[in-house]
Motif scaffolding. Structure first.
Motif, PDB file in Angstrom:
ATOM      1  N   LEU A   4       0.838  -1.201   0.000  1.00 30.22           N
ATOM      2  CA  LEU A   4       0.000   0.000   0.000  1.00 30.22           C
ATOM      3  C   LEU A   4       0.872   1.250   0.000  1.00 30.22           C
ATOM      4  CD1 LEU A   4      -2.756  -0.716   2.667  1.00 30.22           C
ATOM      5  CD2 LEU A   4      -3.182   0.082   0.345  1.00 30.22           C
TER       6      LEU A   4
ATOM      7  N   GLN B 240      -2.111   7.983  -2.070  1.00 31.23           N
ATOM      8  CA  GLN B 240      -3.185   8.035  -3.047  1.00 31.23           C
ATOM      9  C   GLN B 240      -2.678   8.290  -4.465  1.00 31.23           C
ATOM     10  OE1 GLN B 240      -6.876   7.883  -2.338  1.00 31.23           O
ATOM     11  NE2 GLN B 240      -5.881   6.709  -0.728  1.00 31.23           N
TER      12      GLN B 240
ATOM     13  N   ILE C 286      -1.921  12.187  -5.887  1.00 27.34           N
ATOM     14  CA  ILE C 286      -2.886  12.869  -5.024  1.00 27.34           C
ATOM     15  C   ILE C 286      -2.394  12.889  -3.576  1.00 27.34           C
ATOM     16  CG2 ILE C 286      -5.259  12.734  -4.121  1.00 27.34           C
ATOM     17  CD1 ILE C 286      -5.124  13.821  -6.960  1.00 27.34           C
TER      18      ILE C 286
ATOM     19  N   HIS D 129     -16.508   4.151  -1.735  1.00 29.24           N
ATOM     20  CA  HIS D 129     -15.057   4.183  -1.930  1.00 29.24           C
ATOM     21  C   HIS D 129     -14.353   4.675  -0.656  1.00 29.24           C
ATOM     22  CE1 HIS D 129     -11.209   4.542  -3.881  1.00 29.24           C
ATOM     23  NE2 HIS D 129     -11.166   5.847  -3.709  1.00 29.24           N
TER      24      HIS D 129
ATOM     25  N   GLU E 118     -11.829   2.350   1.193  1.00 29.49           N
ATOM     26  CA  GLU E 118     -10.453   2.841   1.182  1.00 29.49           C
ATOM     27  C   GLU E 118      -9.908   2.946   2.609  1.00 29.49           C
ATOM     28  OE1 GLU E 118      -8.343   3.192  -1.227  1.00 29.49           O
ATOM     29  OE2 GLU E 118      -6.779   4.166  -0.055  1.00 29.49           O
TER      30      GLU E 118
ATOM     31  N   THR F  79      -9.124  -0.478   3.717  1.00 27.29           N
ATOM     32  CA  THR F  79      -7.907  -0.978   3.070  1.00 27.29           C
ATOM     33  C   THR F  79      -6.662  -0.352   3.691  1.00 27.29           C
ATOM     34  OG1 THR F  79      -9.135  -1.318   1.029  1.00 27.29           O
ATOM     35  CG2 THR F  79      -6.748  -1.236   0.848  1.00 27.29           C
ATOM     36  N   GLN F  80      -6.735   0.950   3.949  1.00 30.27           N
ATOM     37  CA  GLN F  80      -5.584   1.613   4.582  1.00 30.27           C
ATOM     38  C   GLN F  80      -5.266   0.985   5.931  1.00 30.27           C
ATOM     39  OE1 GLN F  80      -6.246   5.880   4.666  1.00 30.27           O
ATOM     40  NE2 GLN F  80      -6.452   6.004   2.449  1.00 30.27           N
TER      41      GLN F  80
ATOM     42  N   GLU G 250      -6.973  10.568   3.760  1.00 27.82           N
ATOM     43  CA  GLU G 250      -7.041  11.249   2.470  1.00 27.82           C
ATOM     44  C   GLU G 250      -7.531  10.228   1.468  1.00 27.82           C
ATOM     45  OE1 GLU G 250      -3.236  12.675   1.297  1.00 27.82           O
ATOM     46  OE2 GLU G 250      -3.617  14.638   2.171  1.00 27.82           O
ATOM     47  N   VAL G 251      -8.355  10.680   0.559  1.00 29.87           N
ATOM     48  CA  VAL G 251      -8.868   9.739  -0.434  1.00 29.87           C
ATOM     49  C   VAL G 251      -8.985  10.466  -1.771  1.00 29.87           C
ATOM     50  CG1 VAL G 251     -11.289  10.210   0.220  1.00 29.87           C
ATOM     51  CG2 VAL G 251     -10.693   8.028  -0.859  1.00 29.87           C
ATOM     52  N   GLY G 252      -8.725   9.728  -2.847  1.00 35.73           N
ATOM     53  CA  GLY G 252      -8.873  10.303  -4.175  1.00 35.73           C
ATOM     54  C   GLY G 252     -10.315  10.187  -4.632  1.00 35.73           C
TER      55      GLY G 252
ATOM     56  N   PHE H  49     -11.118  11.412  -8.165  1.00 38.83           N
ATOM     57  CA  PHE H  49     -11.083  11.825  -9.566  1.00 38.83           C
ATOM     58  C   PHE H  49     -11.408  13.300  -9.725  1.00 38.83           C
ATOM     59  CE2 PHE H  49     -11.613   7.287  -9.530  1.00 38.83           C
ATOM     60  CZ  PHE H  49     -10.695   6.873 -10.481  1.00 38.83           C
TER      61      PHE H  49
ATOM     62  N   GLY I 211      -8.754  15.572  -8.851  1.00 38.33           N
ATOM     63  CA  GLY I 211      -7.458  16.243  -8.920  1.00 38.33           C
ATOM     64  C   GLY I 211      -6.855  16.648  -7.590  1.00 38.33           C
ATOM     65  N   ARG I 212      -7.538  16.367  -6.513  1.00 34.48           N
ATOM     66  CA  ARG I 212      -6.984  16.715  -5.202  1.00 34.48           C
ATOM     67  C   ARG I 212      -7.331  15.619  -4.218  1.00 34.48           C
ATOM     68  NH1 ARG I 212      -6.718  23.045  -4.358  1.00 34.48           N
ATOM     69  NH2 ARG I 212      -7.297  23.747  -6.422  1.00 34.48           N
ATOM     70  N   ALA I 213      -6.576  15.579  -3.127  1.00 39.34           N
ATOM     71  CA  ALA I 213      -6.888  14.643  -2.057  1.00 39.34           C
ATOM     72  C   ALA I 213      -8.120  15.154  -1.319  1.00 39.34           C
ATOM     73  CB  ALA I 213      -5.711  14.539  -1.103  1.00 39.34           C
TER      74      ALA I 213
ATOM     75  N   THR J  89      -6.591  24.929   3.465  1.00 41.12           N
ATOM     76  CA  THR J  89      -6.573  24.424   2.091  1.00 41.12           C
ATOM     77  C   THR J  89      -7.591  25.244   1.314  1.00 41.12           C
ATOM     78  OG1 THR J  89      -7.458  22.649   0.681  1.00 41.12           O
ATOM     79  CG2 THR J  89      -7.968  22.500   3.018  1.00 41.12           C
TER      80      THR J  89
END
Lengths: 336, 416
Positions: free
Chosen positions: A174, A177, A197, B324, B328, B331-332, B351-353, B355, B357-359, B395
């Motif tokens: 792992l 991202q 990311i 997701h 996720e 999974t982490q 943090e997760v993606g 789609f 363009g940013r976390a 941010t």
């Protein structure tokens, strides 16, 4: 080869090291490849390829250029002298990046749309295996001794380790991202993986497949969201890793011993990939949004010029020459 | 303390759950992982529930396609597929159990039935329902152990005074949407607006969000009008009526608040002055849309189209994103322990993606997923907000929606 020799002749007055070096750049939106003459730093010619070309690399003798034409679902084999298509290789759907094994003929291809890695024998043009990996495989690399291949899956966020003898995925690590690119160190002991990311680069110990260091980036005046590591290239002496940082428009030069960033080099807009020229004095970047290639001086870590290419330049590969053959075919972010 | 049956795929405690668990175990070829015995037997899927209240919608104008009946659910299904494709590498499996009720039906009864069938309270509940339904579910004893993921209610109040500690918001709020739009308008110096609102309560909320965004970023609403399309045949009257409606002081754009689409589509190109229409129609802010392709979105669009046979809508994206995020986080952690996953989702480390363009991450003060918002028309994405130049010390994503000092939410134990 005739064209090639003429080019050689025309550059005799240039410093020897730069002689007849050619850098091939894939232009994703133009469906072309631009050929830059590294002696004059001008685009010598441009030829059409398949749709949405991304990764490109050379055979060890420099006589065949492999191009991932993602939207044509093909890896094209092209005569670099004429730009003519020799034939397609079976590649699986949506080939994104690939890596050529040290045997010079086994090509590992990441198929972004269907979560597989296709292994192809470039000589016999046969598919040897399709290996199930995570979602959206992208980065591909083969270890210098040829025993391991890795692919990074952008949505699964893992590095998948493939045993090249059995062509089976044997482990997964792992990472942050959206891992996009993987690069083995020249001694094969470490693997560098960028997470676009996540904003980080993981340095993985190959023997244990564990992350030993996670490198973060900070650029004054640039929001951390825009620092998105993509391409990685290691210097010839192995001491510096160059990391393309996407929409921050910078390349980080990282000390591979201390993992500290030595410099952030301002290049063109949305920098995708980096390729080091043999000799190690120059490197080039592909800048997607500004449509150009930046040349960096490795000693001063400064950008020294930029060259306009096609729309959305993505990958870059340096063509091996007869003199340099066998020294290192991997130079050019070869597997981009 | 949870029981095994909580996480099995539909069976009560007993042979079926055990058999399923065994099968999954054999399939994954894995052994128990540390700590897993506390939460679930190895290989037993972590079940994510999807609870939806269908809503009545008017027939679309101009032969536009209807909002698909399965919007949201299909996205969640893709999220499950992606989650399992990833989870198998670390010995995790996930299941999705949808419960969809008709517009007039009793949602809480459906929740109670779900708990009975599940053999215990759900731990992850993706909810696609209007705000009042969502709050009723959040406050129901059956959901006391659940993390709820809101994918259907844009109401800002749910991120404000009506927030709940276990309620996360995957969809952007109305004020995030209008903030995104107004950022672009201000960036383009199109900040002088006329506002036309429909008669519905949701139209009033959208209009109020537009007013707040205008104040926040220095745009100006010069004049307001209301329009009730009921009884009118727009095909006959639009050419005349909308000209009268949109006569006003010199302006840069006409903002429209018409969430149910009763007239907004016909306002475009029917204004008195040659000005763009923005808001719920024309140039619109959205979590997702058909023209979104950058940042590898085209990959997600392709996978979704293959699964659902239609384009991905904003609620589909939220359904995908909700599942997701949970898979996720699991999974982490390489764990299916619900408490650990919940903590992970809300932790600073997560943090997760998506789609975009940013976390992406959840705001710790109100559970809202930080995310870029697209400003688009059906033909193209014009911009992804936060728009360049709108800065924030934490941010730039926090320039969209309620920032920590502005939110009245205290349920997350934050400031105040």
């Amino acid at each position: 080869m005739i064209v090639f020799r003429i080019l050689l002749g025309a550059t005799l007055l240039m410093p020897l090291r730069a002689e007849a070096r050619e850098i091939y750049v894939s232009n994703e939106r133009d469906n072309t490849v631009s050929v830059i003459d590294a002696a004059t730093w001008e685009v010598a010619r441009t030829f059409p390829v398949g749709r949405r070309p991304r990764g490109l690399t050379f055979s060890r003798d420099g006589k065949r250029l492999f191009v991932c034409a993602s939207d044509s679902d093909a890896v094209q084999v092209i005569d670099p002298d004429t730009g003519k298509l020799l034939h397609d290789l079976p590649s699986g759907e949506d080939p994104e990046q690939f890596a050529l094994a040290p045997d010079g003929k086994t090509l590992f291809i990441a198929n972004e749309n269907n979560a597989t890695t296709t292994v192809v024998d470039a000589d016999s043009r046969k598919v040897l295996a399709q290996v199930d990996v995570g979602i959206e495989p992208e980065g591909m690399a083969v270890s210098p001794d040829g025993t391991l291949a890795v692919t990074t899956s952008e949505t699964t966020n893992m590095v998948h380790w493939i045993d090249t003898a059995t062509l089976q995925a044997v482990d997964a690590t792992l990472v942050g991202q959206r891992p996009r690119h993987a690069e083995f160190t020249r001694d094969g002991r470490r693997l560098w993986v960028s997470s676009e990311i996540g904003g980080t680069v993981a340095v993985i110990d190959v023997a244990s497949r564990r992350i030993v260091e996670t490198i973060g980036f900070e650029i004054r005046g640039i929001s951390s969201d825009r620092i998105q590591p993509v391409g990685i290239a290691l210097s010839e002496d192995g001491r510096t890793a160059f990391v393309a940082l996407g929409p921050s428009d910078r390349v980080a030069a990282v000390d591979t011993e201390t993992f500290k960033v030595k410099a952030y080099i301002l290049v063109g807009r949305r920098v995708w990939h980096v390729a080091v020229l043999p000799g190690g004095e120059r490197l080039v970047t592909t800048n997607g949004v500004s449509g150009d290639v930046t040349v960096i001086d490795a000693a001063s870590l400064k950008a020294i010029r930029s060259i306009k290419v096609g729309r959305y330049p993505w990958g870059a590969a340096v063509r091996p020459t007869e003199m340099a053959r066998g020294v290192d075919g991997r130079s050019a972010g070869a597997a981009e | 303390m949870s029981t095994r049956a909580d996480f099995s795929d539909g069976g009560r405690k007993g042979s079926r759950a055990t058999r399923d668990a065994f099968r999954a175990l054999v399939a994954a070829g894995l052994w128990l992982w540390a700590g897993a015995a506390l939460a679930a037997p190895a290989g037993a899927p972590l079940t994510i529930h999807y609870l939806e209240r269908r809503i009545e919608r008017p027939t679309p104008l101009n032969n536009e396609p209807r909002v698909p009946e399965d919007e949201g659910l299909r996205g969640a299904e893709l999220g499950l597929r992606d989650g399992n494709a990833t989870g198998r590498f670390v010995g995790l499996t996930f299941a999705l159990k949808p419960t969809v009720v008709a517009p007039g039906a009793d949602l809480l009864a459906a929740l109670a039935a779900l708990v009975r069938e599940n053999g215990g309270p759900p731990r992850f509940l993706v909810v696609n329902a209007p705000a009042d339904d969502l709050l009723a579910v959040a406050d129901a004893p059956e959901a006391r152990e659940a993390v709820l993921l809101n994918v259907g209610a844009p109401d800002t109040r749910l991120r404000d005074r009506d927030c709940r500690a276990r309620l996360l918001h995957v969809s952007p709020s109305r004020d995030m949407l209008t903030d995104a739009l107004v950022q672009l308008l201000v960036h383009k110096r199109w900040g002088r607006l006329l506002l036309v609102s429909g008669p519905g309560p949701d139209d009033a909320l959208y209009a109020e969000a537009l007013r707040r965004s205008a104040r926040k970023f220095g745009a100006r609403i010069l004049a307001e009008a209301t329009f009730d399309a009921r009884g009118a045949d727009l095909r006959d009257s639009a050419l005349k009526e909308f000209v009268l409606l949109t006569r006003g002081p010199d302006h840069d754009a006409v903002a429209v608040a018409d969430e149910r689409g009763e007239f907004g589509g016909n306002l475009v190109y029917n204004t008195a002055a040659p000005r763009p229409v923005v808001g719920t129609h024309g140039l619109t802010p959205a979590a997702w849309g058909r023209p979104v392709e950058a940042w590898a979105a085209v990959q997600l669009q392709g996978r979704f189209a293959k699964l659902a046979g239609r384009p991905m809508g904003p609620v589909d994206w939220a359904g995908w994103m909700a599942v997701h995020a949970v898979t996720e986080a699991a999974t982490q952690l390489t764990s299916s322990d619900p408490a650990a996953i919940r903590d992970r989702l809300l932790s600073k480390k997560f943090e997760v993606g998506g789609f975009k363009g940013r976390a992406l991450s959840f705001r710790p003060w109100n559970g809202q997923l930080r995310q870029p918002v697209f400003v688009l028309w059906p033909g193209a994405v014009v911009a992804a907000a936060p728009v360049e130049g709108f800065l924030h010390r934490r941010t730039e994503l926090d320039t969209l929606g309620l920032d920590e000092p502005e939110s009245a939410c205290r349920a997350f134990g934050g400031h105040g």
